[in-house]
Scaffold this active site. Structure first.
Site, PDB file in Angstrom:
ATOM      1  N   PRO A  33      13.579  42.902  22.554  1.00  0.00           N
ATOM      2  CA  PRO A  33      13.084  41.927  23.517  1.00  0.00           C
ATOM      3  C   PRO A  33      14.193  41.516  24.483  1.00  0.00           C
ATOM      4  O   PRO A  33      15.325  41.281  24.054  1.00  0.00           O
ATOM      5  CB  PRO A  33      12.658  40.746  22.631  1.00  0.00           C
ATOM      6  CG  PRO A  33      13.415  40.923  21.353  1.00  0.00           C
ATOM      7  CD  PRO A  33      13.632  42.381  21.183  1.00  0.00           C
ATOM      8  N   CYS A  35      14.724  38.911  27.773  1.00  0.00           N
ATOM      9  CA  CYS A  35      14.301  37.915  28.767  1.00  0.00           C
ATOM     10  C   CYS A  35      14.599  38.431  30.165  1.00  0.00           C
ATOM     11  O   CYS A  35      15.680  38.975  30.417  1.00  0.00           O
ATOM     12  CB  CYS A  35      15.108  36.631  28.583  1.00  0.00           C
ATOM     13  SG  CYS A  35      14.598  35.644  27.202  1.00  0.00           S
ATOM     14  N   ALA A  67      11.301  37.272  24.728  1.00  0.00           N
ATOM     15  CA  ALA A  67      11.031  35.953  24.147  1.00  0.00           C
ATOM     16  C   ALA A  67      10.017  35.233  25.018  1.00  0.00           C
ATOM     17  O   ALA A  67      10.259  34.994  26.209  1.00  0.00           O
ATOM     18  CB  ALA A  67      12.326  35.152  24.065  1.00  0.00           C
ATOM     19  N   TYR A 193      17.883  29.668  18.616  1.00  0.00           N
ATOM     20  CA  TYR A 193      16.708  28.980  19.153  1.00  0.00           C
ATOM     21  C   TYR A 193      16.022  28.166  18.039  1.00  0.00           C
ATOM     22  O   TYR A 193      16.509  28.124  16.908  1.00  0.00           O
ATOM     23  CB  TYR A 193      15.789  29.987  19.858  1.00  0.00           C
ATOM     24  CG  TYR A 193      16.511  30.614  21.037  1.00  0.00           C
ATOM     25  CD1 TYR A 193      16.929  29.804  22.111  1.00  0.00           C
ATOM     26  CD2 TYR A 193      16.865  31.964  21.062  1.00  0.00           C
ATOM     27  CE1 TYR A 193      17.646  30.345  23.179  1.00  0.00           C
ATOM     28  CE2 TYR A 193      17.577  32.510  22.122  1.00  0.00           C
ATOM     29  CZ  TYR A 193      17.967  31.702  23.174  1.00  0.00           C
ATOM     30  OH  TYR A 193      18.688  32.219  24.225  1.00  0.00           O
ATOM     31  N   ARG A 241      12.475  38.029  13.732  1.00  0.00           N
ATOM     32  CA  ARG A 241      13.850  38.377  14.120  1.00  0.00           C
ATOM     33  C   ARG A 241      14.771  37.278  13.618  1.00  0.00           C
ATOM     34  O   ARG A 241      14.532  36.091  13.856  1.00  0.00           O
ATOM     35  CB  ARG A 241      13.978  38.512  15.634  1.00  0.00           C
ATOM     36  CG  ARG A 241      15.279  39.214  16.012  1.00  0.00           C
ATOM     37  CD  ARG A 241      15.396  39.491  17.493  1.00  0.00           C
ATOM     38  NE  ARG A 241      16.056  40.779  17.698  1.00  0.00           N
ATOM     39  CZ  ARG A 241      16.726  41.113  18.781  1.00  0.00           C
ATOM     40  NH1 ARG A 241      16.823  40.282  19.798  1.00  0.00           N
ATOM     41  NH2 ARG A 241      17.301  42.293  18.878  1.00  0.00           N
ATOM     42  N   LEU A 312      24.809  46.937  19.902  1.00  0.00           N
ATOM     43  CA  LEU A 312      25.781  47.979  20.249  1.00  0.00           C
ATOM     44  C   LEU A 312      25.503  49.305  19.559  1.00  0.00           C
ATOM     45  O   LEU A 312      26.413  49.942  19.027  1.00  0.00           O
ATOM     46  CB  LEU A 312      27.218  47.486  19.993  1.00  0.00           C
ATOM     47  CG  LEU A 312      27.697  46.399  20.966  1.00  0.00           C
ATOM     48  CD1 LEU A 312      29.096  45.922  20.610  1.00  0.00           C
ATOM     49  CD2 LEU A 312      27.688  46.899  22.419  1.00  0.00           C
ATOM     50  N   ARG A 335      20.721  46.669  25.959  1.00  0.00           N
ATOM     51  CA  ARG A 335      21.451  47.043  27.177  1.00  0.00           C
ATOM     52  C   ARG A 335      21.444  48.545  27.430  1.00  0.00           C
ATOM     53  O   ARG A 335      21.320  48.986  28.578  1.00  0.00           O
ATOM     54  CB  ARG A 335      22.885  46.503  27.093  1.00  0.00           C
ATOM     55  CG  ARG A 335      22.924  44.998  27.212  1.00  0.00           C
ATOM     56  CD  ARG A 335      24.215  44.402  26.733  1.00  0.00           C
ATOM     57  NE  ARG A 335      24.386  44.522  25.286  1.00  0.00           N
ATOM     58  CZ  ARG A 335      25.418  44.033  24.617  1.00  0.00           C
ATOM     59  NH1 ARG A 335      26.383  43.411  25.269  1.00  0.00           N
ATOM     60  NH2 ARG A 335      25.498  44.160  23.309  1.00  0.00           N
TER      61      ARG A 335
HETATM   62  C1  LIG Z   1      18.968  41.048  29.443  1.00  0.00           C
HETATM   63  C2  LIG Z   1      18.879  40.664  28.006  1.00  0.00           C
HETATM   64  C3  LIG Z   1      17.894  39.774  27.599  1.00  0.00           C
HETATM   65  C4  LIG Z   1      17.746  39.446  26.241  1.00  0.00           C
HETATM   66  N1  LIG Z   1      16.699  38.669  25.838  1.00  0.00           N
HETATM   67  C5  LIG Z   1      16.434  38.526  24.523  1.00  0.00           C
HETATM   68  C6  LIG Z   1      15.212  37.957  24.084  1.00  0.00           C
HETATM   69  O1  LIG Z   1      14.313  37.654  24.869  1.00  0.00           O
HETATM   70  N2  LIG Z   1      15.045  37.805  22.741  1.00  0.00           N
HETATM   71  C7  LIG Z   1      15.980  38.221  21.837  1.00  0.00           C
HETATM   72  O2  LIG Z   1      15.780  38.056  20.630  1.00  0.00           O
HETATM   73  N3  LIG Z   1      17.123  38.815  22.239  1.00  0.00           N
HETATM   74  C8  LIG Z   1      17.348  38.988  23.545  1.00  0.00           C
HETATM   75  N4  LIG Z   1      18.470  39.678  23.952  1.00  0.00           N
HETATM   76  C9  LIG Z   1      19.345  40.272  22.925  1.00  0.00           C
HETATM   77  C10 LIG Z   1      18.922  41.727  22.678  1.00  0.00           C
HETATM   78  O3  LIG Z   1      17.579  41.821  22.224  1.00  0.00           O
HETATM   79  C11 LIG Z   1      19.869  42.417  21.693  1.00  0.00           C
HETATM   80  O4  LIG Z   1      19.744  41.816  20.435  1.00  0.00           O
HETATM   81  C12 LIG Z   1      21.323  42.360  22.129  1.00  0.00           C
HETATM   82  O5  LIG Z   1      21.459  42.628  23.522  1.00  0.00           O
HETATM   83  C13 LIG Z   1      22.179  43.365  21.348  1.00  0.00           C
HETATM   84  O6  LIG Z   1      21.664  44.675  21.518  1.00  0.00           O
HETATM   85  P1  LIG Z   1      22.350  45.742  22.544  1.00  0.00           P
HETATM   86  O7  LIG Z   1      23.781  45.891  22.124  1.00  0.00           O
HETATM   87  O8  LIG Z   1      21.537  46.999  22.371  1.00  0.00           O
HETATM   88  O9  LIG Z   1      22.255  45.178  23.943  1.00  0.00           O
HETATM   89  C14 LIG Z   1      18.648  39.988  25.294  1.00  0.00           C
HETATM   90  C15 LIG Z   1      19.665  40.828  25.733  1.00  0.00           C
HETATM   91  C16 LIG Z   1      19.779  41.190  27.041  1.00  0.00           C
HETATM   92  C17 LIG Z   1      20.851  42.168  27.456  1.00  0.00           C
END
Ligand SMILES: Cc1cc2nc3c(=O)[nH]c(=O)nc-3n(C[C@H](O)[C@H](O)[C@H](O)COP(=O)(O)O)c2cc1C
Length: 381
Positions: A33, A35, A67, A193, A241, A312, A335
């Site tokens: 997810p 945002c 979210a 949250y 989550r 990551l 990401r």
């Molecule tokens: C642009 C962006 C928005 C995010 N929004 C949410 C969200 O809405 N809900 C959530 O649980 N985590 C959110 N995260 C966290 C990601 O879901 C994820 O857990 C975190 O970026 C680590 O994963 P990654 O290394 O693949 O980016 C967000 C991350 C990014 C980069």
């Protein structure tokens, strides 16, 4: 006609199908997810259509919508998505109708409430709190009247009526999600949250039955889970989550997360999506590739629910190893998949597996990756 041999299919564990409760997903790549801070009064617009539409063509097995606030005060920022009004529901119906018409991807939604982290600016505006007296700001609600950081406006501690209101808002949003045909609900109990605030002794200073002991701190998140599970159709999964650690001494930790996950399992939770952090500015996170995977691994081993690892995970072979070694049942990407929305295609090519691709794109299949696209009738260039 392409020849789909079982040997090609079975090479990769990442590309094996998975069941999350009753939901079948084509492979173990999940879009986390994310945002977008781009809704108006909680209602998505053209940005969401384009954003979710293009991610739906990625070849991932599951797309989790960002979210989504269950009440207006539960939005992180004024631009957060919501599912608390008819306008929100209509806006989402439009986005989902267009997306579904073009993609078979399973679509879940993360339902959440920001608690004391509500009323914040979008990250590209600095992310800081918008104080209630500032334009666009509002008063936040939380387990206790303790701000996220000492310089912020303190939230209102939820009383019994407030707890019932928030629980009912989760239920109403789950009913709307059911009407929208959402395939699964992820309850957001991570990243500092509201529900994580109840779990963590850092944010929860209550002296009633919702604070103090672990059992008491689990109570409200479990009540919300039960209420959502009851409101959402039984043939579609609800999962949670979690933040497996606050990364702060004396905070919420992995042992507590295992206990929470066991309690969720007993109530019909279909999976645990394992993240960490977010409840305190004091957090000291040890970052590195797959740094949260060991949390998922322990929850999977001790609780036995399907787990989704996140954080990551950027390389296909790393994702493959996480699943193949049994550390988690699926990986989720945030990401990396924004950066490369065809990540699952590239991973399938690297791992000798197959993905679903829209037939309009079949001609893009590189000659060296013959049979990359499932059921592709023509098109090696
Ligand atoms: C642009 C962006 C928005 C995010 N929004 C949410 C969200 O809405 N809900 C959530 O649980 N985590 C959110 N995260 C966290 C990601 O879901 C994820 O857990 C975190 O970026 C680590 O994963 P990654 O290394 O693949 O980016 C967000 C991350 C990014 C980069």
């Amino acid at each position: 006609m392409s020849i789909v041999s079982e040997t090609t299919k079975s090479k990769s564990r990442l590309f094996e199908p998975l069941r999350i409760g009753p939901l079948h997903i084509d492979n173990r790549i999940v879009i986390a997810p994310m945002c977008q801070y781009s809704a108006t009064e909680g209602t998505p617009g053209d940005w969401h259509l384009i954003h979710l539409g293009h991610l739906a063509l990625s070849g991932a097995g599951l797309l989790i919508i960002e979210a989504t606030a269950v009440e207006a005060e539960g939005r992180i920022s004024p631009g957060d998505l919501g599912l608390y009004s008819d306008a929100n529901e209509e806006g989402l119906a439009r986005v989902l109708k267009a997306t579904r018409a073009q993609s078979p991807i399973a679509i879940a939604m993360q339902l959440g409430h920001a608690g004391r982290k509500a009323s914040s600016r979008a990250p590209w505006e600095g992310g800081k709190q918008i104080r209630p007296e500032e334009p666009g700001g509002w008063k936040a609600y939380a387990p206790s009247a303790v701000p996220h950081s000492p310089t912020e406006d303190a939230p209102i501690a939820l009383d019994a009526a407030g707890l019932a209101r928030v629980r009912d808002a989760f239920v109403a949003a789950a009913r709307r999600a059911a009407r929208l045909g959402i395939d699964g609900i992820e309850i957001h109990a991570a990243h500092g949250y509201l529900l994580h605030q109840f779990l963590s002794p850092i944010a929860n200073h209550r002296t009633d039955e919702y604070g103090g002991s672990l059992e008491n701190r689990l109570r409200f998140p479990l009540e919300v889970f039960d209420a959502v599970r009851k409101a959402f159709p039984a043939d579609r999964p609800v999962w949670v989550r979690v933040s497996a650690s606050d990364w702060v001494p004396g905070g919420w930790d992995l042992d507590s997360t295992v206990a929470f996950s066991q309690a969720l399992k007993a109530r019909g939770c279909a999976a645990i999506h394992v993240s960490s952090g977010g409840v305190s500015p004091q957090q000291a996170i040890t970052l590195g590739a797959g740094y949260q995977v060991p949390f998922a691994e322990r929850i999977k081993a001790e609780v036995g629910l399907p787990t989704i690892a996140v954080g990551l995970i950027t390389e296909p072979r790393h994702a493959e190893a996480i699943v193949a070694d049994g550390q988690a049942d699926a990986v989720s990407l945030a990401r990396a998949i924004l950066y490369d929305p065809r990540w699952p295609w590239h991973a399938a090519a690297e791992l000798g597996a197959q993905v679903k691709a829209p037939h309009q794109y079949w001609r893009s299949q590189p000659r060296e990756f013959k049979d990359l696209f499932e059921n592709a009738q023509f098109g090696a260039r």
